[in-house]
Design an enzyme around this catalytic site. Structure first.
Site, PDB file in Angstrom:
ATOM      1  N   THR A  38       0.845  -1.198   0.000  1.00 53.79           N
ATOM      2  CA  THR A  38       0.000   0.000   0.000  1.00 53.79           C
ATOM      3  C   THR A  38       0.877   1.244   0.000  1.00 53.79           C
ATOM      4  OG1 THR A  38      -1.249  -1.294   1.587  1.00 53.79           O
ATOM      5  CG2 THR A  38      -1.987   0.952   1.236  1.00 53.79           C
ATOM      6  N   GLY A  40       2.500   4.822   0.846  1.00 53.63           N
ATOM      7  CA  GLY A  40       2.593   5.590   2.098  1.00 53.63           C
ATOM      8  C   GLY A  40       3.734   5.121   2.967  1.00 53.63           C
ATOM      9  N   GLY A  41       4.251   3.915   2.673  1.00 50.09           N
ATOM     10  CA  GLY A  41       5.397   3.426   3.449  1.00 50.09           C
ATOM     11  C   GLY A  41       4.986   2.913   4.815  1.00 50.09           C
ATOM     12  N   CYS A  43       5.672   3.985   7.948  1.00 50.88           N
ATOM     13  CA  CYS A  43       5.234   4.932   8.973  1.00 50.88           C
ATOM     14  C   CYS A  43       3.727   5.141   8.903  1.00 50.88           C
ATOM     15  CB  CYS A  43       5.981   6.261   8.785  1.00 50.88           C
ATOM     16  SG  CYS A  43       5.450   7.529   9.931  1.00 50.88           S
ATOM     17  N   HIS A 445       6.304  28.786  35.050  1.00 50.04           N
ATOM     18  CA  HIS A 445       6.028  28.152  36.328  1.00 50.04           C
ATOM     19  C   HIS A 445       4.531  28.122  36.567  1.00 50.04           C
ATOM     20  CE1 HIS A 445       6.531  26.989  40.493  1.00 50.04           C
ATOM     21  NE2 HIS A 445       5.661  27.927  40.830  1.00 50.04           N
TER      22      HIS A 445
END
Ligand code: FAD
Length: 472
Positions: A38, A40-41, A43, A445
């Site tokens: 698919t 998109g790789g 990741c 803070h």
């Protein structure tokens, strides 16, 4: 006859960011983009994004369960596990579709959804087509490493890729492996209500982390799931609908077995080069099959570049993003840039989170000597916000070089660790890399970054640090 391309990209993850600048430089150029999976790789399709889409609801559940500590009487009535999984798949599905259309519609790009393998230098077989590229970028990623466990071939098991298809919540799960993928999915499934046991071979859970950081993470995670370390899984078998996992304690050789409805194998990553056959292209790989590159990300074959997981060095998306920039400069603009790994960060997105950058204490001592470094430490609970959040045991550790107070590394276990560490990462990318700006800059803070600031101001010798760690 081979089809000629000016640029061939294998892998639709990180390297596709080269398409636009390549066409900007060479408006008539022709590009082939190949991925057998698919678009998109890793990741997007089976790594960072789906896992973090799942981890966010898990984190939310974890926070809600803590409500009673703060006088909030809340009950979680139901967890729609199929819905959580489907929302993840829908989310990535949209991005995958956009990418697919982009690749299919780009005029100068031929997108092949097939396996690419070298047949000779600069020439690849892609399915039935032969293509040739003047410039080739190998961004072939990595795949789950499957250890040689007896019986594994006869048993249904999950990897981090296949478990994304789950539609029903497993009652129980054994996770083989003790690294960050095991930790993250262990945390996710435990929050969803699965009975989870992590079985790691290494004596230390999360072996890439500082031992004292990993110990806190383990202790906190064990409030939700079981973690067994120093235990090697040797055999797997099916028993009715369940799987039995047999393991051996590496100290005393005693055998222990675990039964669960699902098993996840998360024992690391392996190269994809078995299918690429880089040797036929004159592209050198190391003894494990990772592609060898020089500091400019060029392989042993001129104008063939490799980046990302394929090189087997730092298997993180942000590293691949850095390396593709290096390839862009060197391959497209003719520069001579070197990849820079002096401050590679990472995070483990569990609760508590773990984050680290740069050197560990041992590495720093080996490089600078015990007298050459200082260690800073501060606990979350000793700041206003940490106290308000009822955080216990979480802390920031920072390692600095003694003479010029240059930051060498930092390690955090606690809420928002992946965010807090960015201040240190950024400072490590300044020319001086010094600790002073973190001390001088006003810190809001009472907010959590005060923990980082105070760790930087509490510098001590490694011996004093370990004494303080033990005795409070
Ligand atoms: C569960 C999980 C969680 C993760 N979480 C994080 C995280 O939180 N943060 C982080 O930084 N990293 C994370 N990672 C790692 C990250 O996903 C990878 O480092 C990154 O995606 C690698 O990208 P790449 O560009 O090297 O490869 P990609 O281009 O993304 O993938 C390589 C592609 O090449 C294809 N391919 C390989 N060989 C061939 C061939 N011969 N022919 C055709 N196609 C081929 C593969 O099918 C694959 O699609 C995670 C990984 C996993 C598995």
């Amino acid at each position: 006859m081979a089809i000629d391309y000016d640029l061939v990209i294998i892998g639709t993850g990180t390297a596709t960011s080269l398409i636009e600048p390549f066409l900007h430089r060479d408006p008539e150029g022709r590009i082939a983009v190949i991925d057998r999976n698919t678009p998109g790789g890793i990741c997007l399709t089976r790594g960072c994004i789906p896992s973090k889409l799942l981890l966010y609801p898990a984190e939310m559940l974890h926070t809600m369960k803590q409500g009673s500590e703060f006088g909030i009487d809340a009950t979680v009535n139901d967890i729609d596990f199929p819905g959580v999984m489907q929302a993840m798949r829908d989310n990535i599905g949209e991005d995958i579709e956009t990418l697919r259309q982009g690749l299919q519609q780009a005029e100068q790009v031929d997108y092949y959804r097939d396996v690419a393998r070298f047949v000779e230098p600069y020439t690849l077989a892609v399915g039935d087509t032969t293509i040739r590229g003047d410039m080739i970028v190998l961004c072939t990623g990595s795949k789950p490493a499957i250890p040689p466990i007896e019986g594994i071939d006869d048993v249904a098991f999950h990897t981090s890729s296949t478990l994304l298809d789950l539609t029903e919540r497993p009652d129980s799960m054994v996770i083989v492996g003790g690294g960050y993928i095991a930790a993250e999915y262990g945390f996710f499934f435990s929050q969803m209500g699965t009975d989870v046991t992590i079985v790691g071979r290494n004596p230390q859970f999360l072996p890439a982390e500082e031992p004292e950081i990993a110990a806190v993470a383990q202790q906190k995670l064990m409030e939700h799931l079981d973690i067994v370390t120093n235990t090697e899984v040797r055999a797997m078998s099916s028993t009715g609908g369940d799987v039995t996992v047999t393991a051996v304690n590496r100290d005393d050789g005693s055998e222990v077995s675990f039964e669960a409805s699902e098993v996840l194998i998360a024992t690391g990553r392996a190269p994809e080069t078995d299918i690429l056959e880089p040797e036929k292209g004159g592209v050198e790989v190391d003894e494990h099959g990772w592609i060898v590159v020089d500091e400019h990300m060029q392989t042993s074959q001129p104008n063939i570049w490799a980046l990302g997981d394929a090189t087997g060095r730092h298997l993180f998306k942000h590293v691949a993003n850095h390396e593709v920039e290096v390839v862009y400069h060197n391959a497209l603009l003719g520069h001579d840039l070197s990849a820079d790994y002096h401050a590679v960060p990472h995070a483990v997105f569990t609760s508590p989170e773990v984050a680290a950058v740069g050197m560990g204490e041992q590495e720093a001592i080996e490089k600078y000597g015990e007298d050459g470094i200082l260690v800073g430490m501060h606990r979350y609970e000793d700041t206003g916000k940490g106290d308000a959040m009822h955080v216990t045991d979480a802390f920031v550790k920072v390692i600095v070089e003694r003479e010029e107070l240059r930051i060498l590394g930092a390690h955090i276990v606690g809420p928002m660790a992946s965010v807090l560490i960015q201040e240190i990462i950024t400072q490590m990318y300044t020319p001086g890399r010094q600790v002073h700006p973190l001390l001088q800059a006003m810190h809001i803070h009472p907010a959590l970054p005060e923990v980082v600031q105070r760790a930087c101001s509490n510098l001590m010798t490694p011996e004093q640090y370990h004494h303080r760690l033990e005795h409070g």
